[in-house]
Design a protein around this motif. Structure first.
Motif, PDB file in Angstrom:
ATOM      1  N   GLU A   1      11.462   6.897  -7.361  1.00 38.43           N
ATOM      2  CA  GLU A   1      12.482   5.808  -6.898  1.00 38.43           C
ATOM      3  C   GLU A   1      13.536   6.347  -6.374  1.00 38.43           C
ATOM      4  OE1 GLU A   1      11.072   3.348  -5.536  1.00 38.43           O
ATOM      5  OE2 GLU A   1       9.513   2.914  -6.678  1.00 38.43           O
ATOM      6  N   PRO A   2      14.263   5.863  -5.281  1.00 39.96           N
ATOM      7  CA  PRO A   2      15.733   6.330  -5.145  1.00 39.96           C
ATOM      8  C   PRO A   2      16.538   5.503  -6.157  1.00 39.96           C
ATOM      9  CG  PRO A   2      14.579   4.310  -3.782  1.00 39.96           C
ATOM     10  CD  PRO A   2      13.624   4.423  -4.046  1.00 39.96           C
ATOM     11  N   ILE A   3      17.401   5.788  -6.317  1.00 38.46           N
ATOM     12  CA  ILE A   3      18.720   5.484  -7.174  1.00 38.46           C
ATOM     13  C   ILE A   3      19.726   5.947  -6.114  1.00 38.46           C
ATOM     14  CG2 ILE A   3      20.113   6.509  -8.774  1.00 38.46           C
ATOM     15  CD1 ILE A   3      18.127   7.668 -10.768  1.00 38.46           C
ATOM     16  N   PRO A   4      21.090   4.593  -6.249  1.00 34.88           N
ATOM     17  CA  PRO A   4      21.967   4.397  -5.536  1.00 34.88           C
ATOM     18  C   PRO A   4      22.902   5.771  -5.286  1.00 34.88           C
ATOM     19  CG  PRO A   4      21.849   2.972  -6.909  1.00 34.88           C
ATOM     20  CD  PRO A   4      20.723   3.722  -7.407  1.00 34.88           C
ATOM     21  N   SER A   5      23.201   6.850  -6.052  1.00 42.18           N
ATOM     22  CA  SER A   5      23.857   7.834  -6.907  1.00 42.18           C
ATOM     23  C   SER A   5      23.519   9.194  -5.232  1.00 42.18           C
ATOM     24  CB  SER A   5      24.604   8.153  -7.578  1.00 42.18           C
ATOM     25  OG  SER A   5      23.504   8.811  -8.374  1.00 42.18           O
ATOM     26  N   MET A   6      22.314   9.298  -4.932  1.00 37.26           N
ATOM     27  CA  MET A   6      21.816  10.607  -4.902  1.00 37.26           C
ATOM     28  C   MET A   6      22.240  10.329  -3.927  1.00 37.26           C
ATOM     29  SD  MET A   6      17.527   9.722  -4.790  1.00 37.26           S
ATOM     30  CE  MET A   6      16.267  10.216  -6.642  1.00 37.26           C
ATOM     31  N   PRO A   7      22.067  11.662  -2.912  1.00 40.59           N
ATOM     32  CA  PRO A   7      23.582  12.372  -1.882  1.00 40.59           C
ATOM     33  C   PRO A   7      22.805  11.544  -0.515  1.00 40.59           C
ATOM     34  CG  PRO A   7      22.082  14.236  -2.741  1.00 40.59           C
ATOM     35  CD  PRO A   7      21.503  12.998  -3.698  1.00 40.59           C
TER      36      PRO A   7
ATOM     37  N   TYR B   1       7.100  17.848  -2.722  1.00 41.13           N
ATOM     38  CA  TYR B   1       5.803  16.382  -2.676  1.00 41.13           C
ATOM     39  C   TYR B   1       7.213  15.233  -1.904  1.00 41.13           C
ATOM     40  CZ  TYR B   1       4.772  17.974  -6.967  1.00 41.13           C
ATOM     41  OH  TYR B   1       4.760  19.063  -8.149  1.00 41.13           O
ATOM     42  N   PRO B   2       6.817  15.352  -0.355  1.00 40.11           N
ATOM     43  CA  PRO B   2       7.475  14.394   0.761  1.00 40.11           C
ATOM     44  C   PRO B   2       7.634  12.982   0.066  1.00 40.11           C
ATOM     45  CG  PRO B   2       4.999  15.462   1.881  1.00 40.11           C
ATOM     46  CD  PRO B   2       5.924  15.686   0.395  1.00 40.11           C
ATOM     47  N   GLY B   3       8.950  12.124   0.056  1.00 37.48           N
ATOM     48  CA  GLY B   3       9.128  11.161  -0.335  1.00 37.48           C
ATOM     49  C   GLY B   3       9.104  10.619  -2.006  1.00 37.48           C
ATOM     50  N   VAL B   4       9.349  12.193  -2.418  1.00 41.68           N
ATOM     51  CA  VAL B   4       9.701  12.270  -4.107  1.00 41.68           C
ATOM     52  C   VAL B   4      10.814  13.395  -4.063  1.00 41.68           C
ATOM     53  CG1 VAL B   4       8.108  12.276  -6.247  1.00 41.68           C
ATOM     54  CG2 VAL B   4       7.475  10.652  -4.701  1.00 41.68           C
ATOM     55  N   TRP B   5      10.819  13.119  -4.974  1.00 42.50           N
ATOM     56  CA  TRP B   5      12.665  13.960  -5.177  1.00 42.50           C
ATOM     57  C   TRP B   5      12.310  14.518  -5.890  1.00 42.50           C
ATOM     58  CZ3 TRP B   5      18.114  13.405  -4.646  1.00 42.50           C
ATOM     59  CH2 TRP B   5      18.511  14.348  -5.444  1.00 42.50           C
ATOM     60  N   ARG B   6      11.872  16.028  -5.826  1.00 39.31           N
ATOM     61  CA  ARG B   6      11.466  17.049  -7.475  1.00 39.31           C
ATOM     62  C   ARG B   6      12.962  17.784  -7.437  1.00 39.31           C
ATOM     63  NH1 ARG B   6      11.082  23.024  -6.553  1.00 39.31           N
ATOM     64  NH2 ARG B   6       9.596  23.777  -7.986  1.00 39.31           N
ATOM     65  N   HIS B   7      13.646  17.782  -9.116  1.00 35.19           N
ATOM     66  CA  HIS B   7      13.841  18.458  -8.625  1.00 35.19           C
ATOM     67  C   HIS B   7      14.192  20.303  -9.285  1.00 35.19           C
ATOM     68  CE1 HIS B   7      18.565  17.576 -10.300  1.00 35.19           C
ATOM     69  NE2 HIS B   7      18.034  17.868 -12.344  1.00 35.19           N
ATOM     70  N   GLY B   8      13.505  20.277  -9.990  1.00 38.53           N
ATOM     71  CA  GLY B   8      13.243  21.874 -10.233  1.00 38.53           C
ATOM     72  C   GLY B   8      13.554  21.768 -12.032  1.00 38.53           C
ATOM     73  N   ASP B   9      13.193  20.839 -12.367  1.00 42.96           N
ATOM     74  CA  ASP B   9      13.325  20.921 -13.722  1.00 42.96           C
ATOM     75  C   ASP B   9      11.851  20.783 -14.606  1.00 42.96           C
ATOM     76  OD1 ASP B   9      15.878  21.509 -13.997  1.00 42.96           O
ATOM     77  OD2 ASP B   9      16.495  20.402 -14.674  1.00 42.96           O
ATOM     78  N   TRP B  10      10.935  21.809 -15.595  1.00 49.88           N
ATOM     79  CA  TRP B  10      10.493  21.376 -16.506  1.00 49.88           C
ATOM     80  C   TRP B  10      10.612  20.019 -17.418  1.00 49.88           C
ATOM     81  CZ3 TRP B  10       6.679  22.445 -14.510  1.00 49.88           C
ATOM     82  CH2 TRP B  10       5.716  23.612 -13.680  1.00 49.88           C
ATOM     83  N   LEU B  11      10.171  18.994 -17.735  1.00 49.45           N
ATOM     84  CA  LEU B  11      10.054  18.238 -18.422  1.00 49.45           C
ATOM     85  C   LEU B  11       9.277  17.716 -19.065  1.00 49.45           C
ATOM     86  CD1 LEU B  11      11.698  14.866 -19.364  1.00 49.45           C
ATOM     87  CD2 LEU B  11      10.813  14.208 -17.612  1.00 49.45           C
ATOM     88  N   LYS B  12       8.956  17.273 -20.329  1.00 49.85           N
ATOM     89  CA  LYS B  12       7.974  16.729 -21.347  1.00 49.85           C
ATOM     90  C   LYS B  12       9.092  15.548 -21.608  1.00 49.85           C
ATOM     91  CE  LYS B  12       6.927  18.131 -25.542  1.00 49.85           C
ATOM     92  NZ  LYS B  12       6.717  18.665 -26.080  1.00 49.85           N
TER      93      LYS B  12
END
Length: 705
Positions: free
Chosen positions: A517-523, A543-554
């Motif tokens: 989901e969008p966040i107000p401070s995204m570029p 993932y079109p329409g989904v922000w992929r940050h480039g980190d591995w998360l658990k």
């Protein structure tokens, strides 16, 4: 009368939701779920709770719910400087300074809130006189000093777009950034003092002027460290020195919610750095949310009276922006200009601890790598002065090892017990016959009491986010249990998940960090990026329409989060994926290891080849015994599957200017790509170390041939 107990900021927010919205949540997970599903209700609540000012109403909270391109609060008008300066009168009346600064020479300065307001107005009017208008870019080449904060607020107040680079960056790196945004004015310092050395920067400023043809004017901050007198249009003393009727009457301009506030840069490995544009309103919303998760209160509020915020950073890292955000909430910012370990030649990792003690800091944040170095250097907090007021330790920049967090907690417990003992002795002494009683804290309508009690345990605010959206995805919650080595929760408003290969959210497994989901401070966009091509490829190509940050998360079953390093530099051994931080936690727990880096050259179906690079303490050799010790540590902590194929002793691990290990560039180099295609040397803290890795890549290529 006994002072009331401290109430965490997140509890104050939930109390407000109960009283003003009728919303009650029985768990943090329920609160988080609401915040990422009812985006309109949640972000309107943040707006109202923070009391963000606008002379005109907004027509909607989120007019277009998409990424990228979300439209937030259309119709609203805001200004970062306005939100800061509205605290001037109440904070000053409570006796709180706006900024406390210190440096390597021990030069302590305090700037009052009225003085901050006066200087911002004076510099803003001076910039207007230099021809700066709304939307013009102002480039700043300045260190972490009060003048830099004033300059930013002055730019914001007239609608100029701010961009800053640190004077420890190379000339080419600064020029590569500033040339892209075509600044109207350059604000620059002609010298700095860093690492116990006076460093002339006049030649750099002269070269920047030559390479920035659009920068028609120079506002110069003169120092004793310059080798030559530079021609300039106005100096800082003149620009900030006005105190007349026009200054007194000055007020920040009202700007559209999505008006650009600043441009920050990614430390990209190829091509020019990406100039990321953030909006005024989005950043204010991010700051308001962060204060709740940081548990950072106003310095003049009864609940958090005397709050003092320090997050060590240079102006070249986004944590400078985070430090600046303290002013938005009316908090005293305590800043240090200098080397965090005294100097490279004579390291002393207790410098910042003594600084924090000297100035009564309540929130002490730093990079995880800094805290690791403190542990390895044997810093003893109890020997660094009175740290009794520190109630929060913050970390970011890279994963914080469990061992380092436990070490920091133990250090603070020892320091606080010593302070409590001293306080008890002082109280007994002052209570003796004939001795005057100690003065109490200033009183007010709500019984102000200083935060940071002597005996209270320290709380860790470990966060992970990025320059990209100038915020955090995961971080702290003052009311949740702490597990060393983990972050406590996903931030409210951040619809963050760990996705597996099928794009499904998983719990208890390592996956791609995505935000759905969008966040107000995204570029808002990248500067000069036709068709948003670079923006889309940076975050939305997978993932079109989904922000992929480039980190591995658990994400654990309890909501706790662990970041495992960059997803594009992950380890894959016989189908089992592992983030590099797990290996670092294992090998860097050894006292002989100062630093390490691992890369996995498994690529396009080829077998994995995983070399481990280690920086060892002086006098320690990588002999068979040391190799066994390293392998045993990995075997014990992880699995024999993750034993390295080779171990190399190196002088340095390549790092970016913000301290991140450059795993991916070295991986690409060892896979055969040329060095100039995989790494931007100007974005590195230590480019001189690359020669060794290039030689290794050449030896591997010759062997393969």
């Amino acid at each position: 009368m006994t002072a009331p107990a401290y109430v965490p900021q997140i509890r104050l927010f939930q109390n407000w939701l109960r009283d003003h919205r009728g919303l009650v949540f029985d768990s943090y997970d329920a609160l988080w779920q609401w915040s990422v599903t009812d985006l309109h209700g949640f972000w309107q609540a943040i707006w109202d709770y923070a009391g963000i000012q606008s002379p005109t109403p907004h027509r909607a909270v989120l007019a277009d719910r998409r990424m990228p391109g979300a439209v937030w609060f259309p119709g609203a008008q805001v200004n970062y400087a306005w939100e800061v300066l509205r605290h001037a009168e109440p904070a000053h009346a409570a006796g709180m300074p706006a900024i406390v600064s210190d440096n390597e020479a021990g030069e302590v300065r305090e700037m009052s809130w009225p003085e901050l307001r006066r200087q911002v107005a004076s510099v803003a009017l001076s910039l207007r006189a230099l021809g700066v208008r709304r939307g013009d870019r102002v480039a700043a080449y300045l260190p972490n000093i009060p003048e830099t904060m004033v300059a930013f607020l002055a730019c914001s107040s007239i609608g100029a777009v701010w961009s800053v680079c640190a004077p420890d960056m190379g000339t080419a790196a600064v020029a590569d950034r500033f040339r892209q945004i075509e600044p109207k004015v350059l604000i620059a310092v002609d010298g700095v003092h860093y690492g116990q050395k006076a460093l002339d920067r006049s030649a750099v400023v002269r070269e920047l002027r030559a390479q920035l043809p659009t920068a028609e004017r120079l506002l110069l901050l003169r120092t004793p460290h310059a080798a030559e007198a530079l021609p300039h249009d106005i100096d800082w003393a003149t620009a900030s020195g006005r105190d007349d009727a026009e200054v007194a009457a000055f007020a920040p301009e009202w700007l559209p919610f999505d008006h650009p506030v600043w441009i920050v840069y990614s430390s990209g490995t190829t091509g020019l750095p990406k100039p990321i544009v953030h909006g005024q309103g989005g950043i204010l919303m991010s700051m308001a949310l962060s204060q709740i998760h940081y548990d950072l209160g106003s310095s003049y509020a009864a609940n958090s009276f005397g709050e003092r915020f320090h997050w060590f950073s240079s102006t070249g890292w986004v944590m400078w922006n985070a430090q600046l955000s303290g002013l938005v909430s009316g908090t005293t910012c305590v800043i240090y200009d200098g080397h965090p370990a005294h100097s490279k030649e004579q390291p002393d990792w207790s410098v910042l601890w003594r600084f924090v003690a000297r100035h009564g800091v309540t929130f002490f944040g730093a990079g995880a790598a800094y805290l690791t170095n403190c542990m390895k250097a044997g810093v003893r907090a109890v020997d660094c002065g009175d740290l009794s007021r520190v109630r929060i330790l913050g970390s970011t920049g890279s994963p914080l090892a469990e061992e380092v967090q436990r070490w920091g907690s133990a250090q603070m417990q020892e320091a606080k017990l010593a302070a409590a003992s001293r306080a008890a002795e002082a109280a007994a002494s002052s209570a003796a016959p004939g001795r005057p009683k100690q003065a109490s804290a200033p009183s007010g309508g709500s019984e102000p009491h200083e935060v940071g009690s002597v005996g209270a345990p320290v709380w860790w605010c470990n966060i992970s986010g990025g320059t990209d959206f100038c915020g955090a995805f995961v971080g702290g919650n003052r009311e949740l249990p702490e597990v060393p080595g983990q972050m406590q929760c996903r931030f409210m408003g951040a619809a963050v998940h760990a996705w597996n290969e099928n794009g499904q959210a998983v719990t208890g497994e390592v996956g791609e960090l995505v935000c759905t989901e969008p966040i107000p401070s995204m570029p808002l966009y990248f500067w000069n990026d036709p068709g948003n091509a670079r923006y889309l490829s940076s975050y939305f190509d997978t993932y079109p329409g989904v922000w992929r940050h480039g980190d591995w998360l658990k994400v654990g079953a309890d909501g706790g989060c662990v970041i495992y390093g960059r997803s594009d530099a992950t380890i894959n051994r016989q189908g089992l994926r592992m983030g590099t931080s797990e290996i670092y936690n294992a090998v860097e727990s050894l006292p002989e290891v100062l630093d390490s880096m691992v890369v996995d050259l498994e690529y396009l179906g080829r077998d994995s080849y995983m070399p481990l690079f280690v920086v060892l303490r002086p006098g320690v050799a990588l002999d068979d015994a040391m190799r066994r010790k390293l392998n045993d540590a990995i075997r014990a902590s992880l699995s024999p599957r993750f034993l390295p194929d080779d171990i190399f002793q190196v002088a340095e691990i390549p790092r970016t200017l913000s301290g991140k290990k450059q795993e991916l560039p070295i991986k690409k180099l060892l896979l055969g790509q040329p060095i100039d295609k995989v790494v931007n040397k100007e974005a590195m803290a230590n480019p001189g170390c690359l020669g060794w890795y290039v030689a290794l890549a050449e030896r591997r290529a010759q062997a393969a041939a």
